[in-house]
Design a protein around this motif. Structure first.
Motif, PDB file in Angstrom:
ATOM      1  N   ARG A  12       0.831  -1.200   0.000  1.00 54.35           N
ATOM      2  CA  ARG A  12       0.000   0.000   0.000  1.00 54.35           C
ATOM      3  C   ARG A  12       0.865   1.248   0.000  1.00 54.35           C
ATOM      4  O   ARG A  12       1.823   1.346   0.758  1.00 54.35           O
ATOM      5  N   ARG A  13       0.571   2.216  -0.895  1.00 56.13           N
ATOM      6  CA  ARG A  13       1.281   3.476  -0.955  1.00 56.13           C
ATOM      7  C   ARG A  13       0.393   4.572  -0.378  1.00 56.13           C
ATOM      8  O   ARG A  13      -0.804   4.600  -0.612  1.00 56.13           O
ATOM      9  N   GLU A  18      -1.903  11.505   3.730  1.00 58.12           N
ATOM     10  CA  GLU A  18      -2.145  10.324   4.554  1.00 58.12           C
ATOM     11  C   GLU A  18      -0.945  10.028   5.460  1.00 58.12           C
ATOM     12  O   GLU A  18      -1.115   9.687   6.632  1.00 58.12           O
ATOM     13  N   ALA A  19       0.269  10.165   4.901  1.00 54.58           N
ATOM     14  CA  ALA A  19       1.468   9.931   5.703  1.00 54.58           C
ATOM     15  C   ALA A  19       1.565  10.947   6.834  1.00 54.58           C
ATOM     16  O   ALA A  19       1.909  10.605   7.973  1.00 54.58           O
ATOM     17  N   ALA A  20       1.247  12.203   6.531  1.00 52.68           N
ATOM     18  CA  ALA A  20       1.309  13.253   7.561  1.00 52.68           C
ATOM     19  C   ALA A  20       0.303  12.972   8.674  1.00 52.68           C
ATOM     20  O   ALA A  20       0.618  13.141   9.861  1.00 52.68           O
ATOM     21  N   GLU A  21      -0.909  12.531   8.319  1.00 50.27           N
ATOM     22  CA  GLU A  21      -1.927  12.225   9.331  1.00 50.27           C
ATOM     23  C   GLU A  21      -1.495  11.058  10.212  1.00 50.27           C
ATOM     24  O   GLU A  21      -1.687  11.070  11.433  1.00 50.27           O
ATOM     25  N   LEU A  22      -0.915  10.045   9.587  1.00 46.92           N
ATOM     26  CA  LEU A  22      -0.486   8.877  10.352  1.00 46.92           C
ATOM     27  C   LEU A  22       0.649   9.229  11.319  1.00 46.92           C
ATOM     28  O   LEU A  22       0.721   8.723  12.438  1.00 46.92           O
ATOM     29  N   LEU A  23       1.522  10.138  10.888  1.00 49.42           N
ATOM     30  CA  LEU A  23       2.659  10.532  11.713  1.00 49.42           C
ATOM     31  C   LEU A  23       2.316  11.642  12.688  1.00 49.42           C
ATOM     32  O   LEU A  23       3.079  11.925  13.619  1.00 49.42           O
ATOM     33  N   ARG A  42       8.384   7.965  -3.570  1.00 46.91           N
ATOM     34  CA  ARG A  42       8.402   7.559  -4.972  1.00 46.91           C
ATOM     35  C   ARG A  42       7.306   8.283  -5.714  1.00 46.91           C
ATOM     36  O   ARG A  42       6.224   8.518  -5.150  1.00 46.91           O
ATOM     37  N   ARG A  43       7.577   8.681  -6.909  1.00 47.35           N
ATOM     38  CA  ARG A  43       6.539   9.287  -7.758  1.00 47.35           C
ATOM     39  C   ARG A  43       6.017   8.235  -8.724  1.00 47.35           C
ATOM     40  O   ARG A  43       6.786   7.579  -9.430  1.00 47.35           O
ATOM     41  N   ALA A  49       2.724  13.922  -7.556  1.00 54.47           N
ATOM     42  CA  ALA A  49       2.908  13.900  -6.106  1.00 54.47           C
ATOM     43  C   ALA A  49       3.692  12.663  -5.679  1.00 54.47           C
ATOM     44  O   ALA A  49       3.668  11.630  -6.352  1.00 54.47           O
ATOM     45  N   SER A  50       4.383  12.780  -4.555  1.00 55.11           N
ATOM     46  CA  SER A  50       5.140  11.658  -4.016  1.00 55.11           C
ATOM     47  C   SER A  50       4.220  10.734  -3.221  1.00 55.11           C
ATOM     48  O   SER A  50       3.216  11.167  -2.654  1.00 55.11           O
ATOM     49  N   THR A  51       4.576   9.455  -3.196  1.00 57.56           N
ATOM     50  CA  THR A  51       3.863   8.487  -2.365  1.00 57.56           C
ATOM     51  C   THR A  51       4.869   7.786  -1.469  1.00 57.56           C
ATOM     52  O   THR A  51       6.073   7.785  -1.734  1.00 57.56           O
ATOM     53  N   PHE A  52       4.346   7.156  -0.404  1.00 57.88           N
ATOM     54  CA  PHE A  52       5.207   6.571   0.613  1.00 57.88           C
ATOM     55  C   PHE A  52       4.720   5.173   0.953  1.00 57.88           C
ATOM     56  O   PHE A  52       3.519   4.915   0.966  1.00 57.88           O
TER      57      PHE A  52
END
Length: 417
Positions: A12-13, A18-23, A42-43, A49-52
């Protein structure tokens, strides 16, 4: 209607949001994590946009939560992850590179850039706008003539901050721009000791003109430049920890550096070389270290310039500077005095020379005041403080918040009369 994939699903990317909310951080902090190697991004093909990777983000979130919890009753976890300086086996490294070798081959400005970015910047120079320098000079000139060098540097930093409307921008690019302006401003704001100097060229040459009225020779300038590079950082010294606490609270870079100056002024930190400087002058005056050492011990004082809690042997910074000082002819008397101090003390306690003693040899032999070593230390360490502030800006805010272990009277207590 498709349901959103759970964050923990393999492969899952996550989007930046979403990454900011989780962190539990701002999106800007997510990119700061990436720049410091804490996260990878990664784009997607055709995307902007970048994904994580979700698992990597969740692992970082769990680590942050563990830090926030700390150890009950211990005042929190005082171990801080850092990629800046490693000290082990009587050596120290800047981002994995031997710091002594780096300082021998690169000037202070390039070492500072390496600490900040992990990239070499050949020919790097630091310049400050004339308006900023003028404001800092006026503020410093208003101080009492008895102000210490650190007083002047702290006031110069505050004045420079007031002149910078972008000081609250904590992005990496903005903080780096601040650093490249602040350091030369600190030097330029100090009153000159050598008139007719120019405020350009290598920072070491500009600083020399603030420390002594003696003309500069290349061998002495090399010692000064190397000392600046060697002292740029030294892991979590007390002043550096203060900087990280300020940065954790999201104080801007000028304020974080000012916090470092506040701690540096203690006699057990930045001022230690001044004590060693005065001791060497006494040894030179007496012609031997024996009575000087005896007087220090009789007064219940430790011998300045000897021993270091992080090195079992000789401080590698001292060793490097002593080697260069041997190439400076007028430094020989102070060098011999320092060796006499080490040999005299070794009769009872085998302590090795530290960088404060090496700095004292340099300042005493260059016609500098006893406070010069403190000035060199403060200017040099500003680079490391900026590196640690940058690193801390990429961490969870306010994580430097230990819990107090209360040992006072248990409530309820009667109101005082």
């Amino acid at each position: 209607m498709r349901t959103q994939e759970p964050p923990h699903r393999p492969g899952r990317r996550l989007t930046t949001r979403e990454a900011a909310e989780l962190l539990g951080v701002k999106p800007e902090t997510v990119y700061a994590y990436v720049s410091r190697g804490l996260l990878s991004s990664r784009r997607e093909p055709g995307g902007r946009a970048s994904t994580f990777e979700a698992e990597e983000v969740e692992a970082l979130a769990r680590r942050n939560r563990r830090e926030a919890a700390g150890t009950p009753g211990s005042g929190g976890d005082l171990s801080v992850r850092t990629r800046i300086t490693l000290i082990e086996q009587d050596r120290y490294f800047f981002r994995g590179v031997d710091a002594v070798e780096l300082a021998a081959r690169h000037p202070y400005e390039e070492v500072a850039e390496w600490l900040w970015t992990g990239r070499l910047a050949p020919g790097a120079t630091f310049t400050a706008p004339g308006a900023t320098v003028e404001v800092a000079r006026r503020a410093v000139a208003a101080l009492s003539e008895h102000a210490s060098p650190v007083d002047r540097l702290r006031v110069a930093a505050i004045a420079a901050a007031a002149e910078d409307p972008l000081r609250f921008d904590l992005s990496e690019e903005a903080v780096l721009n601040t650093a490249r302006i602040l350091i030369p401003t600190l030097v330029a704001a100090l009153p000159p000791a050598l008139h007719g100097h120019r405020d350009d060229g290598p920072l070491a040459r500009r600083l020399w003109a603030r420390l002594t009225g003696h003309p500069a020779d290349e061998a002495s300038l090399r010692v000064l430049d190397t000392a600046l590079a060697l002292l740029a950082d030294h892991d979590l010294a007390a002043s550096t920890l203060a900087v990280r606490v300020a940065a954790s609270a999201r104080a801007h870079a000028y304020a974080a550096v000012s916090a470092g100056f506040g701690v540096l002024e203690g006699p057990l930190h930045g001022a230690a070389s001044g004590l060693a400087h005065r001791m060497l002058l006494d040894v030179l005056d007496q012609g031997t270290a024996v009575p000087v050492i005896a007087d220090e011990l009789r007064a219940g004082r430790r011998i300045p310039g000897l021993g270091h809690r992080l090195y079992a042997g000789e401080d590698p910074r001292a060793r490097a500077l002593f080697r260069l000082l041997e190439e400076v002819p007028h430094a020989e008397p102070a060098l011999l005095a320092a060796r006499d101090v080490v040999a005299t003390t070794a009769r009872h306690t085998p302590l090795h020379a530290n960088v404060d003693l090496a700095l004292a040899v340099f300042t005493a032999s260059s016609g500098m005041p006893a406070t010069a070593g403190e000035t060199i230390f403060a200017v040099a360490r500003t680079a490391g403080w900026i590196a640690h502030a940058l690193e801390e800006y990429g961490e969870r805010p306010l994580r430097m918040r230990p819990s107090g272990h209360y040992v006072g009277a248990r409530p309820p207590q009667p109101l005082p009369e």
